[in-house]
Design a protein around this motif. Structure first.
Motif, short mmCIF file in Angstrom:
data_model
loop_
_atom_site.label_atom_id
_atom_site.label_comp_id
_atom_site.label_asym_id
_atom_site.label_seq_id
_atom_site.Cartn_x
_atom_site.Cartn_y
_atom_site.Cartn_z
N SER A 1 0.83 -1.20 0.00
CA SER A 1 0.00 0.00 0.00
C SER A 1 0.87 1.26 0.00
O SER A 1 0.96 1.97 0.99
CB SER A 1 -0.93 0.00 1.23
N PRO A 2 1.55 1.54 -1.13
CA PRO A 2 2.42 2.72 -1.18
C PRO A 2 1.62 4.02 -1.02
O PRO A 2 0.43 4.08 -1.37
CB PRO A 2 3.05 2.65 -2.58
N LYS A 3 2.29 5.04 -0.49
CA LYS A 3 1.66 6.34 -0.30
C LYS A 3 2.51 7.42 -0.96
O LYS A 3 3.73 7.42 -0.82
CB LYS A 3 1.52 6.66 1.19
N ILE A 4 1.86 8.34 -1.66
CA ILE A 4 2.57 9.48 -2.24
C ILE A 4 2.93 10.45 -1.12
O ILE A 4 2.05 10.91 -0.38
CB ILE A 4 1.70 10.19 -3.30
N VAL A 5 4.22 10.75 -0.98
CA VAL A 5 4.66 11.63 0.11
C VAL A 5 5.23 12.95 -0.41
O VAL A 5 5.40 13.89 0.36
CB VAL A 5 5.69 10.93 1.02
N LYS A 6 5.53 13.03 -1.71
CA LYS A 6 6.07 14.26 -2.25
C LYS A 6 5.87 14.26 -3.76
O LYS A 6 5.95 13.20 -4.39
CB LYS A 6 7.56 14.39 -1.91
N VAL A 7 5.62 15.43 -4.32
CA VAL A 7 5.55 15.60 -5.76
C VAL A 7 6.47 16.76 -6.14
O VAL A 7 6.36 17.85 -5.59
CB VAL A 7 4.12 15.88 -6.24
N ILE A 8 7.40 16.50 -7.06
CA ILE A 8 8.31 17.52 -7.56
C ILE A 8 7.74 18.04 -8.87
O ILE A 8 7.56 17.27 -9.83
CB ILE A 8 9.72 16.95 -7.75
N GLU A 9 7.46 19.31 -8.93
CA GLU A 9 6.83 19.89 -10.11
C GLU A 9 7.86 20.14 -11.22
O GLU A 9 9.05 20.32 -10.95
CB GLU A 9 6.12 21.19 -9.74
N PRO A 10 7.41 20.16 -12.47
CA PRO A 10 8.35 20.34 -13.59
C PRO A 10 9.13 21.64 -13.52
O PRO A 10 10.26 21.71 -13.98
CB PRO A 10 7.45 20.29 -14.82
N GLN A 11 8.53 22.67 -12.92
CA GLN A 11 9.23 23.95 -12.82
C GLN A 11 10.50 23.82 -11.98
O GLN A 11 11.51 24.47 -12.27
CB GLN A 11 8.31 25.00 -12.20
N GLU A 12 10.46 22.95 -10.94
CA GLU A 12 11.65 22.76 -10.11
C GLU A 12 12.73 22.01 -10.87
O GLU A 12 13.92 22.35 -10.78
CB GLU A 12 11.29 22.00 -8.82
N VAL A 13 12.34 21.01 -11.66
CA VAL A 13 13.32 20.27 -12.47
C VAL A 13 13.98 21.22 -13.46
O VAL A 13 15.21 21.23 -13.63
CB VAL A 13 12.64 19.10 -13.20
N ALA A 14 13.18 22.05 -14.10
CA ALA A 14 13.72 22.98 -15.10
C ALA A 14 14.61 24.03 -14.45
O ALA A 14 15.70 24.34 -14.97
CB ALA A 14 12.57 23.65 -15.85
N ALA A 15 14.19 24.58 -13.30
CA ALA A 15 14.95 25.65 -12.66
C ALA A 15 16.28 25.15 -12.11
O ALA A 15 17.30 25.85 -12.19
CB ALA A 15 14.11 26.28 -11.55
N ARG A 16 16.28 23.93 -11.56
CA ARG A 16 17.49 23.43 -10.90
C ARG A 16 18.42 22.69 -11.86
O ARG A 16 19.64 22.68 -11.66
CB ARG A 16 17.10 22.51 -9.74
#
Length: 466
Positions: A117-132
């Motif tokens: 029963s996995p749980k989503i604990v964080k979502v990284i948005e595309p803007q963060e991938v692009a900025a970093r």
């Protein structure tokens, strides 16, 4: 005095990993194709043959957004954490890192306390991938000694172009740390990434930029030999490009990389999806030749003649079904190579004990563009074909699904893929047998793609000890 105890699913060597307990669960990326208003999901499948729910979907974790196109995913940490030069014995194989290839969104799922029963604990948005990192369209990820390595097909400008490349994420915080390359040399297209830790060498392959793939396979680009056909070798520590090997422009779509698991070995395997001269697929071996890397074609798989009336529009003029080898996998003992022929519907098993002289030992057919071969545990003909393949740590079980990528599915199987997941039993003598008890038919709204096995599998971990 307190001491760190490494995660019990980490093994110093592939030989020790082969002695691990059998997996009881599999995790599967599930693409939603029914409605743009419904999200993709991660499925949890029971693979314990003693369970009353063997071969069934136990749980489905829906993503919080739509339009992700879940594709390749992996663990936050694995056996490479035991490498002597970058030890991280305090990390654990606890999180699944699940990117959206189309959305550039990255999901972090915690499998504790209940792996079913996995749980989503964080979502990284595309803007963060692009900025970093200045990248987009994360495709493949591997847990490495310094963190999580992620290959990306596109740049961070949002224009669908390149260059693609590799970025790094932190093992524990999941922060995007930044672009990996210090000097990319001539590399522009990206696809897979893996390495030889014992040789401080990274290897990358090529597919295309997002605007070359997202609307389907472009016949003009294909016939113009514009898709990827090169392999790149890098200094892993210095993060610098060292060498490019070009297969030749006729060998289009240089995709999956499967290096030997034994860190003392300096070879690996790669598939080229299609040869423009005859529609064949091929398997290539990279190896050391003096102080340089070299590549040699070791397997050709021919196209099969077919009645044009049975072919999709894209193939009618060729009067043949290409094998379309879209995935390969190598057992942990480096003995057996599995080759998925998505077009003809064949899963092949090769003995590669001598990697320069592979021997075909067995094959199984399920689905296929023309053959539509059936399964003893299912009614009627099947479509799709062997696509994403995963092998258990002990090498005795082979799992695969039948969907490639939504827009490409629709070109080669225009009637719409009815998605399934199956299991083969792999015997030590080189034979393959279909497990008649294991046939998972996904709901019509979903298509299964990559499979990951509980505790690790043949394409999740890398090792620093022979």
């Amino acid at each position: 005095m307190a001491t760190w105890t490494p995660d019990p699913s980490f093994y110093p060597s592939p030989r020790m990993a082969m002695q691990a307990p059998p997996e009881r669960l599999a995790y599967v990326a599930m693409l939603n194709v029914e409605s743009a208003a419904r999200p993709d999901a991660l499925g949890v499948v029971d693979v314990d043959p003693n369970s009353s729910r063997y071969g069934q979907l136990l749980a489905r974790v829906d993503m919080p957004n739509t339009g992700d196109e879940l594709h390749h995913f992996g663990w936050n940490a694995c056996s490479s954490a035991l490498c002597p030069y970058a030890p991280h014995p305090h990390v654990e194989r606890r999180y699944l890192i699940v990117p959206g290839l189309r959305s550039s969104r990255i999901h972090i799922l915690d499998i504790k306390p209940d792996p079913a029963s996995p749980k989503i604990v964080k979502v990284i948005e595309p803007q963060e991938v692009a900025a970093r990192a200045n990248y987009s369209r994360p495709h493949t990820l591997h847990c490495g000694p310094e963190g999580i390595y992620v290959s990306a097909l596109g740049n961070g400008e949002g224009n669908g172009g390149g260059p693609g490349g590799v970025f790094l994420m932190d093992h524990e915080t999941f922060d995007v740390l930044g672009q990996w390359e210090i000097d990319r040399g001539p590399q522009f297209l990206a696809y897979d990434v893996w390495w030889h830790l014992g040789q401080d060498t990274m290897v990358t392959s090529e597919w295309g930029t997002p605007d070359m793939i997202e609307n389907g396979l472009d016949p003009d680009l294909l016939l113009g030999a514009k898709y990827g056909h090169r392999v790149h070798f890098w200094d892993l520590r210095k993060r610098r490009h060292q060498q490019t090997i070009d297969l030749g422009p006729e060998y289009q779509l240089a995709l999956e990389l499967r290096p030997a698991h034994d860190p003392t070995k300096t070879h690996g395997f790669m598939n080229a999806v299609v040869n423009l001269t005859d529609l064949s697929s091929s398997i290539w071996l990279w190896h050391r030749e003096g102080d340089r890397w070299a590549m040699r074609k070791i397997i050709d798989i021919p196209a099969e003649p077919a009645d044009p009336d049975q072919l999709p529009p894209l193939l009618k003029g060729f009067k043949a079904v290409p094998p379309l080898v879209t995935d390969i996998d190598l057992s942990l003992d480096d003995r057996w190579l599995y080759v998925a022929c998505w077009g003809t519907g064949e899963m092949r098993r090769y003995d590669v004990a001598d990697p320069f002289q592979p021997k075909l030992t067995s094959s199984v057919r399920l689905g296929g563009i023309v053959a539509r071969a059936g399964h003893p545990g299912a009614d009627g003909a099947l479509n799709g074909g062997p696509q994403m393949v995963e092998v258990s740590r002990d090498g005795r079980r082979v799992y695969f699904t039948n969907s490639l990528y939504r827009t490409w599915d629709e070109q080669f199987y225009p009637e719409g893929i009815k998605s399934w997941m199956v299991k083969l039993d792999a015997a030590p003598d080189g034979s393959l047998a279909i497990d008649e008890r294991f046939f998972l038919r996904f709901d019509d709204g979903f298509r299964g793609h990559q499979v990951r096995l509980e505790g690790g599998d043949a394409s999740s971990d890398s090792y620093c000890y022979p």
